[in-house]
Design a protein around this motif. Structure first.
Motif, PDB file in Angstrom:
ATOM      1  N   THR A  99      44.445  39.069  47.635  1.00 11.08           N
ATOM      2  CA  THR A  99      44.257  38.105  46.566  1.00 11.08           C
ATOM      3  C   THR A  99      42.867  38.308  45.995  1.00 11.08           C
ATOM      4  OG1 THR A  99      45.635  36.543  47.776  1.00 11.08           O
ATOM      5  CG2 THR A  99      44.349  35.662  45.949  1.00 11.08           C
ATOM      6  N   VAL A 100      42.794  38.428  44.672  1.00  8.17           N
ATOM      7  CA  VAL A 100      41.508  38.591  43.992  1.00  8.17           C
ATOM      8  C   VAL A 100      41.420  37.509  42.933  1.00  8.17           C
ATOM      9  CG1 VAL A 100      40.052  40.091  42.588  1.00  8.17           C
ATOM     10  CG2 VAL A 100      41.489  41.083  44.368  1.00  8.17           C
ATOM     11  N   ALA A 101      40.360  36.712  43.014  1.00  7.08           N
ATOM     12  CA  ALA A 101      40.067  35.738  41.967  1.00  7.08           C
ATOM     13  C   ALA A 101      38.914  36.312  41.161  1.00  7.08           C
ATOM     14  CB  ALA A 101      39.692  34.385  42.557  1.00  7.08           C
ATOM     15  N   ALA A 102      39.160  36.549  39.891  1.00  6.73           N
ATOM     16  CA  ALA A 102      38.142  37.101  39.009  1.00  6.73           C
ATOM     17  C   ALA A 102      37.668  35.997  38.078  1.00  6.73           C
ATOM     18  CB  ALA A 102      38.707  38.264  38.205  1.00  6.73           C
ATOM     19  N   VAL A 103      36.368  35.757  38.093  1.00  3.79           N
ATOM     20  CA  VAL A 103      35.772  34.748  37.223  1.00  3.79           C
ATOM     21  C   VAL A 103      34.986  35.509  36.165  1.00  3.79           C
ATOM     22  CG1 VAL A 103      34.269  32.736  37.087  1.00  3.79           C
ATOM     23  CG2 VAL A 103      35.604  33.155  39.164  1.00  3.79           C
ATOM     24  N   TYR A 104      35.440  35.415  34.902  1.00  6.52           N
ATOM     25  CA  TYR A 104      34.806  36.126  33.797  1.00  6.52           C
ATOM     26  C   TYR A 104      33.873  35.181  33.054  1.00  6.52           C
ATOM     27  CZ  TYR A 104      38.494  39.507  34.694  1.00  6.52           C
ATOM     28  OH  TYR A 104      39.323  40.417  35.295  1.00  6.52           O
ATOM     29  N   PHE A 105      32.676  35.683  32.746  1.00  2.90           N
ATOM     30  CA  PHE A 105      31.664  34.891  32.048  1.00  2.90           C
ATOM     31  C   PHE A 105      31.454  35.456  30.648  1.00  2.90           C
ATOM     32  CE2 PHE A 105      30.650  34.587  36.569  1.00  2.90           C
ATOM     33  CZ  PHE A 105      30.564  33.213  36.735  1.00  2.90           C
ATOM     34  N   ASP A 106      31.076  34.550  29.713  1.00  7.11           N
ATOM     35  CA  ASP A 106      30.725  35.009  28.374  1.00  7.11           C
ATOM     36  C   ASP A 106      29.232  35.306  28.305  1.00  7.11           C
ATOM     37  OD1 ASP A 106      29.570  32.502  28.335  1.00  7.11           O
ATOM     38  OD2 ASP A 106      31.010  31.640  26.924  1.00  7.11           O
ATOM     39  N   LYS A 107      28.734  35.594  27.118  1.00  8.97           N
ATOM     40  CA  LYS A 107      27.322  35.980  26.962  1.00  8.97           C
ATOM     41  C   LYS A 107      26.365  34.846  27.335  1.00  8.97           C
ATOM     42  CE  LYS A 107      28.144  40.087  25.439  1.00  8.97           C
ATOM     43  NZ  LYS A 107      27.927  41.224  26.281  1.00  8.97           N
ATOM     44  N   TYR A 117      44.743  37.996  40.869  1.00  8.98           N
ATOM     45  CA  TYR A 117      45.453  39.254  41.035  1.00  8.98           C
ATOM     46  C   TYR A 117      45.906  39.372  42.482  1.00  8.98           C
ATOM     47  CZ  TYR A 117      42.902  40.281  36.730  1.00  8.98           C
ATOM     48  OH  TYR A 117      42.375  40.222  35.471  1.00  8.98           O
ATOM     49  N   GLY A 118      47.010  40.082  42.671  1.00  6.10           N
ATOM     50  CA  GLY A 118      47.530  40.321  44.011  1.00  6.10           C
ATOM     51  C   GLY A 118      47.585  41.804  44.312  1.00  6.10           C
ATOM     52  N   LEU A 119      48.109  42.136  45.470  1.00  4.57           N
ATOM     53  CA  LEU A 119      48.218  43.526  45.915  1.00  4.57           C
ATOM     54  C   LEU A 119      49.074  44.344  44.959  1.00  4.57           C
ATOM     55  CD1 LEU A 119      47.463  45.488  48.185  1.00  4.57           C
ATOM     56  CD2 LEU A 119      49.519  44.784  49.382  1.00  4.57           C
ATOM     57  N   GLU A 120      50.090  43.722  44.387  1.00  4.54           N
ATOM     58  CA  GLU A 120      50.978  44.445  43.482  1.00  4.54           C
ATOM     59  C   GLU A 120      50.334  44.717  42.124  1.00  4.54           C
ATOM     60  OE1 GLU A 120      51.359  40.119  43.016  1.00  4.54           O
ATOM     61  OE2 GLU A 120      51.613  41.383  44.759  1.00  4.54           O
ATOM     62  N   ASP A 121      49.231  44.045  41.804  1.00  4.81           N
ATOM     63  CA  ASP A 121      48.570  44.222  40.505  1.00  4.81           C
ATOM     64  C   ASP A 121      47.613  45.401  40.454  1.00  4.81           C
ATOM     65  OD1 ASP A 121      49.806  42.001  39.341  1.00  4.81           O
ATOM     66  OD2 ASP A 121      48.351  40.656  40.283  1.00  4.81           O
ATOM     67  N   GLY A 122      47.279  45.959  41.577  1.00  5.01           N
ATOM     68  CA  GLY A 122      46.297  47.030  41.567  1.00  5.01           C
ATOM     69  C   GLY A 122      46.677  48.157  42.484  1.00  5.01           C
ATOM     70  N   GLN A 123      45.781  49.100  42.572  1.00  5.56           N
ATOM     71  CA  GLN A 123      45.981  50.204  43.491  1.00  5.56           C
ATOM     72  C   GLN A 123      44.744  50.315  44.357  1.00  5.56           C
ATOM     73  OE1 GLN A 123      46.557  53.511  40.856  1.00  5.56           O
ATOM     74  NE2 GLN A 123      44.437  54.110  40.945  1.00  5.56           N
ATOM     75  N   ILE A 124      44.943  50.839  45.551  1.00  2.00           N
ATOM     76  CA  ILE A 124      43.845  50.970  46.490  1.00  2.00           C
ATOM     77  C   ILE A 124      42.993  52.168  46.086  1.00  2.00           C
ATOM     78  CG2 ILE A 124      43.245  51.420  48.894  1.00  2.00           C
ATOM     79  CD1 ILE A 124      45.834  49.959  49.644  1.00  2.00           C
TER      80      ILE A 124
END
Length: 171
Positions: A99-107, A117-124
């Motif tokens: 499990t990946v929680a990505a927190v995106y910031f603006d300027k 995101y989960g394991l199925e959303d990415g590649q190792i």
């Protein structure tokens, strides 16, 4: 009353059949339980719900803590990564959940978006590769064998041959 006797080959066959039956029955039951371990950030669902668009980096750090990693481009994204690994006996651990929680910031360093995101959303991606690439020709096994044929024809090329000298002389 006569006793039933088996010949030696028949006894061996019967013993093999019995052993096969025991192995088949015990092979179906899981004898070894896998070891499951959590690595990285341990997610608390109530903390993740507190993240709102417009929150500052300090508010995110107060709620979530330090990120697992930060984006390399101006630190505009913080990533909180959690993985669950399963190890069976002596085999390598296998990642079964991520499990990946990505927190995106603006300027202005305010939360723009929170993505999951989960394991199925990415590649190792292996950042540390334990093999060293070789440079030069890639030879097949036949090329390696036949390539060495002409290299050992000169017996007096400075390599001392075995068995020369006086066998009675000690060094």
């Amino acid at each position: 009353m006569t006793m039933f006797r088996l010949h030696r080959p028949a006894r061996a066959l019967l013993a093999a059949a019995g052993l096969s039956a025991v192995i088949a029955v015990t092979g179906c039951a899981p004898l070894v339980q896998p070891v499951v371990e959590d690595r990285g950030y341990i997610f608390d669902p109530s903390d993740l719900e507190k993240l709102q668009t417009g929150a500052s980096k300090e508010q995110v750090r107060t709620v979530m803590g330090s990120p697992s990693t930060v984006s390399t481009v101006d630190g505009e994204a913080w990533y909180y990564i959690s993985s669950r690994f399963e190890t069976v006996m002596f085999y390598r651990p296998k990642e079964i959940e991520r499990t990946v929680a990505a927190v995106y910031f603006d300027k202005s360093e305010a939360v723009q978006e929170v993505a999951y995101y989960g394991l199925e959303d990415g590649q190792i991606v292996n950042f540390v590769d334990r093999t060293t690439p070789t440079r030069g020709k890639e030879l097949t096994i036949l090329g390696q064998l036949f390539g060495n044929l002409g290299r050992f024809n000169n017996p007096g090329a400075g390599i001392p041959s075995v068995g020369t000298g006086d066998p009675n002389q000690r060094r």
